[in-house]
Design a protein around this motif. Structure first.
Motif, PDB file in Angstrom:
ATOM      1  N   TRP A   1      22.189  27.068  24.348  1.00 43.77           N
ATOM      2  CA  TRP A   1      22.853  25.986  25.064  1.00 43.77           C
ATOM      3  C   TRP A   1      23.173  24.816  24.130  1.00 43.77           C
ATOM      4  O   TRP A   1      24.190  24.133  24.304  1.00 43.77           O
ATOM      5  CB  TRP A   1      22.004  25.522  26.255  1.00 43.77           C
ATOM      6  CG  TRP A   1      22.660  24.406  27.005  1.00 43.77           C
ATOM      7  CD1 TRP A   1      22.310  23.094  27.008  1.00 43.77           C
ATOM      8  CD2 TRP A   1      23.825  24.506  27.844  1.00 43.77           C
ATOM      9  NE1 TRP A   1      23.170  22.375  27.793  1.00 43.77           N
ATOM     10  CE2 TRP A   1      24.110  23.214  28.311  1.00 43.77           C
ATOM     11  CE3 TRP A   1      24.649  25.568  28.225  1.00 43.77           C
ATOM     12  CZ2 TRP A   1      25.187  22.949  29.157  1.00 43.77           C
ATOM     13  CZ3 TRP A   1      25.714  25.285  29.063  1.00 43.77           C
ATOM     14  CH2 TRP A   1      25.979  24.002  29.519  1.00 43.77           C
TER      15      TRP A   1
ATOM     16  N   VAL B   1      30.438  30.868  28.488  1.00 42.37           N
ATOM     17  CA  VAL B   1      29.542  30.047  29.310  1.00 42.37           C
ATOM     18  C   VAL B   1      28.944  30.880  30.440  1.00 42.37           C
ATOM     19  O   VAL B   1      27.760  30.738  30.774  1.00 42.37           O
ATOM     20  CB  VAL B   1      30.297  28.808  29.848  1.00 42.37           C
ATOM     21  CG1 VAL B   1      29.351  27.905  30.614  1.00 42.37           C
ATOM     22  CG2 VAL B   1      30.932  28.042  28.702  1.00 42.37           C
TER      23      VAL B   1
ATOM     24  N   HIS C   1      26.020  32.915  29.186  1.00 40.36           N
ATOM     25  CA  HIS C   1      24.800  32.108  29.089  1.00 40.36           C
ATOM     26  C   HIS C   1      24.204  31.864  30.474  1.00 40.36           C
ATOM     27  O   HIS C   1      22.995  31.985  30.670  1.00 40.36           O
ATOM     28  CB  HIS C   1      25.097  30.788  28.380  1.00 40.36           C
ATOM     29  CG  HIS C   1      23.919  29.882  28.287  1.00 40.36           C
ATOM     30  ND1 HIS C   1      23.636  28.932  29.244  1.00 40.36           N
ATOM     31  CD2 HIS C   1      22.926  29.794  27.379  1.00 40.36           C
ATOM     32  CE1 HIS C   1      22.527  28.303  28.909  1.00 40.36           C
ATOM     33  NE2 HIS C   1      22.063  28.805  27.788  1.00 40.36           N
TER      34      HIS C   1
ATOM     35  N   GLU D   1      26.132  24.375  37.085  1.00 43.72           N
ATOM     36  CA  GLU D   1      27.130  25.158  36.352  1.00 43.72           C
ATOM     37  C   GLU D   1      28.051  25.913  37.327  1.00 43.72           C
ATOM     38  O   GLU D   1      29.267  25.960  37.126  1.00 43.72           O
ATOM     39  CB  GLU D   1      26.423  26.140  35.414  1.00 43.72           C
ATOM     40  CG  GLU D   1      27.380  26.876  34.512  1.00 43.72           C
ATOM     41  CD  GLU D   1      26.672  27.468  33.305  1.00 43.72           C
ATOM     42  OE1 GLU D   1      26.071  28.529  33.448  1.00 43.72           O
ATOM     43  OE2 GLU D   1      26.731  26.843  32.230  1.00 43.72           O
TER      44      GLU D   1
ATOM     45  N   VAL E   1      31.492  23.827  22.765  1.00 43.50           N
ATOM     46  CA  VAL E   1      32.449  23.948  23.860  1.00 43.50           C
ATOM     47  C   VAL E   1      32.754  22.581  24.465  1.00 43.50           C
ATOM     48  O   VAL E   1      33.907  22.153  24.505  1.00 43.50           O
ATOM     49  CB  VAL E   1      31.915  24.910  24.940  1.00 43.50           C
ATOM     50  CG1 VAL E   1      32.843  24.930  26.146  1.00 43.50           C
ATOM     51  CG2 VAL E   1      31.768  26.302  24.359  1.00 43.50           C
ATOM     52  N   TYR E   2      31.708  21.870  24.926  1.00 46.10           N
ATOM     53  CA  TYR E   2      31.971  20.681  25.718  1.00 46.10           C
ATOM     54  C   TYR E   2      32.253  19.458  24.857  1.00 46.10           C
ATOM     55  O   TYR E   2      33.259  18.777  25.044  1.00 46.10           O
ATOM     56  CB  TYR E   2      30.799  20.414  26.672  1.00 46.10           C
ATOM     57  CG  TYR E   2      30.706  21.443  27.764  1.00 46.10           C
ATOM     58  CD1 TYR E   2      31.581  21.416  28.833  1.00 46.10           C
ATOM     59  CD2 TYR E   2      29.761  22.464  27.721  1.00 46.10           C
ATOM     60  CE1 TYR E   2      31.517  22.360  29.837  1.00 46.10           C
ATOM     61  CE2 TYR E   2      29.690  23.412  28.722  1.00 46.10           C
ATOM     62  CZ  TYR E   2      30.569  23.357  29.777  1.00 46.10           C
ATOM     63  OH  TYR E   2      30.513  24.294  30.751  1.00 46.10           O
TER      64      TYR E   2
ATOM     65  N   LEU F   1      26.211  25.658  22.604  1.00 45.81           N
ATOM     66  CA  LEU F   1      27.259  25.688  23.622  1.00 45.81           C
ATOM     67  C   LEU F   1      27.751  24.286  23.987  1.00 45.81           C
ATOM     68  O   LEU F   1      28.961  24.024  23.986  1.00 45.81           O
ATOM     69  CB  LEU F   1      26.687  26.389  24.852  1.00 45.81           C
ATOM     70  CG  LEU F   1      27.606  27.393  25.511  1.00 45.81           C
ATOM     71  CD1 LEU F   1      26.804  28.438  26.231  1.00 45.81           C
ATOM     72  CD2 LEU F   1      28.503  26.681  26.456  1.00 45.81           C
TER      73      LEU F   1
END
Lengths: 115, 203
Positions: free
Chosen positions: B188, B140, B143, B113, B195-196, B191
């Protein structure tokens, strides 16, 4: 042994240490890996109807969170787990209100402003 | 070694076992942490299109490293579960082994990350560039900070197992750590999905 419902610490499983608990973790990792792989496939493939992909991803994510709660955190519907489940339910309510409420308000912000 | 205390908690009329009180208190904290994350998620979702002419998610996100990060964190959640089994069974070697693998996988996640962040920063995609990037780095990064704190906590717990053994207070802390680590994996999941994956499809 009396069978009155007792409380259980969140994260503790009913069976105690042993084979059945190991099995829960194995089922959990299997299902979670399957759902994760499906999510990444759904996001990268061009086979699926594009407008439905985001909804599909949301459903897969919620399903995977459920898998984590049940198989990793041992949150069940058992009578010894009522407090833990009610706390989760309240958390889900607040999370839903914050996320849905924010998106709803911000999406209509221009229309609702005074002229 | 003693079995876990939660199997034989206090009867009606007696105060509940301390493991239950501590676990439930920490559970409540974790849920409040999720409420905080929901605010960050809502902020990010509102700001996704506010790129101010800068790069958007579809240009910045690479799914292969994200998939590897996801695998690392998911596996570490599993090995954390195995560590919990070893703790509850009074198995010291198993606890260290599970803790070491969990730590290694968590550290690998964090390293990837940080590398991803560094690559974005060199492209000029800094938090100051746009509201979208501010929201991205806050969510992010928050996290990632949690994962970093979790790694620190895990290291401390391994030292406590070495120095103090499986006394009840250490067992309670290990229970709280496992709750924390599993909760991070749940966040996650939201997330990487929101997000991704969703960020990479609308480009």
């Amino acid at each position: 042994m009396d069978d009155t419902p007792r409380d259980r610490a969140p994260g503790d499983s009913r069976e105690g240490p042993g084979q059945s608990e190991l099995r829960a973790y194995l089922i959990g990792i299997g299902l979670a890996a399957l759902l994760t792989a499906t999510s990444f496939w759904v996001a990268t493939t061009s086979v699926l109807w594009a407008p439905g992909v985001a909804v599909g991803l949301a459903v897969l994510a919620i399903a995977q969170m459920g898998v984590h709660l049940v198989f990793f955190l041992h949150v069940t519907t058992g009578p010894d787990n009522t407090n833990n489940v009610l706390a989760v339910a309240f958390g889900v309510l607040i999370v839903g209100l914050v996320v849905a409420g924010s998106l709803w308000i911000m999406a209509h912000l221009n229309a609702n402003m005074m002229p | 070694m003693t079995t876990i205390a939660a199997i034989a908690p206090g009867r009606h009329g007696l105060p509940p076992d301390k493991r239950i009180v501590v676990g439930y208190g920490f559970w409540t904290f974790l849920l409040s942490d999720m409420v905080m994350f929901s605010a960050l998620f809502a902020t990010y979702a509102v700001l996704t299109r506010a790129t101010a002419g800068g790069p958007g998610g579809a240009q910045l996100f690479h799914l292969t490293p994200v998939a590897i990060e996801t695998g690392c964190l998911l596996l570490s959640s599993f090995t954390c579960g195995l560590m919990t089994l070893a703790v509850n069974g009074g198995n010291r070697t198993g606890t260290w082994l599970g803790g070491a693998v969990t730590f290694a996988l968590g550290a690998a996640f964090l390293a990837m990350e940080i590398r991803e962040f560094a690559a974005m920063l060199t492209l000029g995609a800094t938090p100051q560039r746009s509201a979208f990037l501010s929201g991205f780095f806050t969510l992010v990064g928050c996290h990632g900070t949690h994962v970093g704190i979790g790694l620190l906590w895990l290291a401390v717990m391994m030292a406590q197992v070495a120095g103090k053994g499986f006394r009840p207070s250490v067992q309670r802390r290990l229970l709280c750590f496992s709750l924390f680590w599993h909760a991070l994996d749940i966040i996650w999941v939201a997330l990487f999905s929101i997000v991704y994956l969703m960020g990479s499809i609308d480009g």
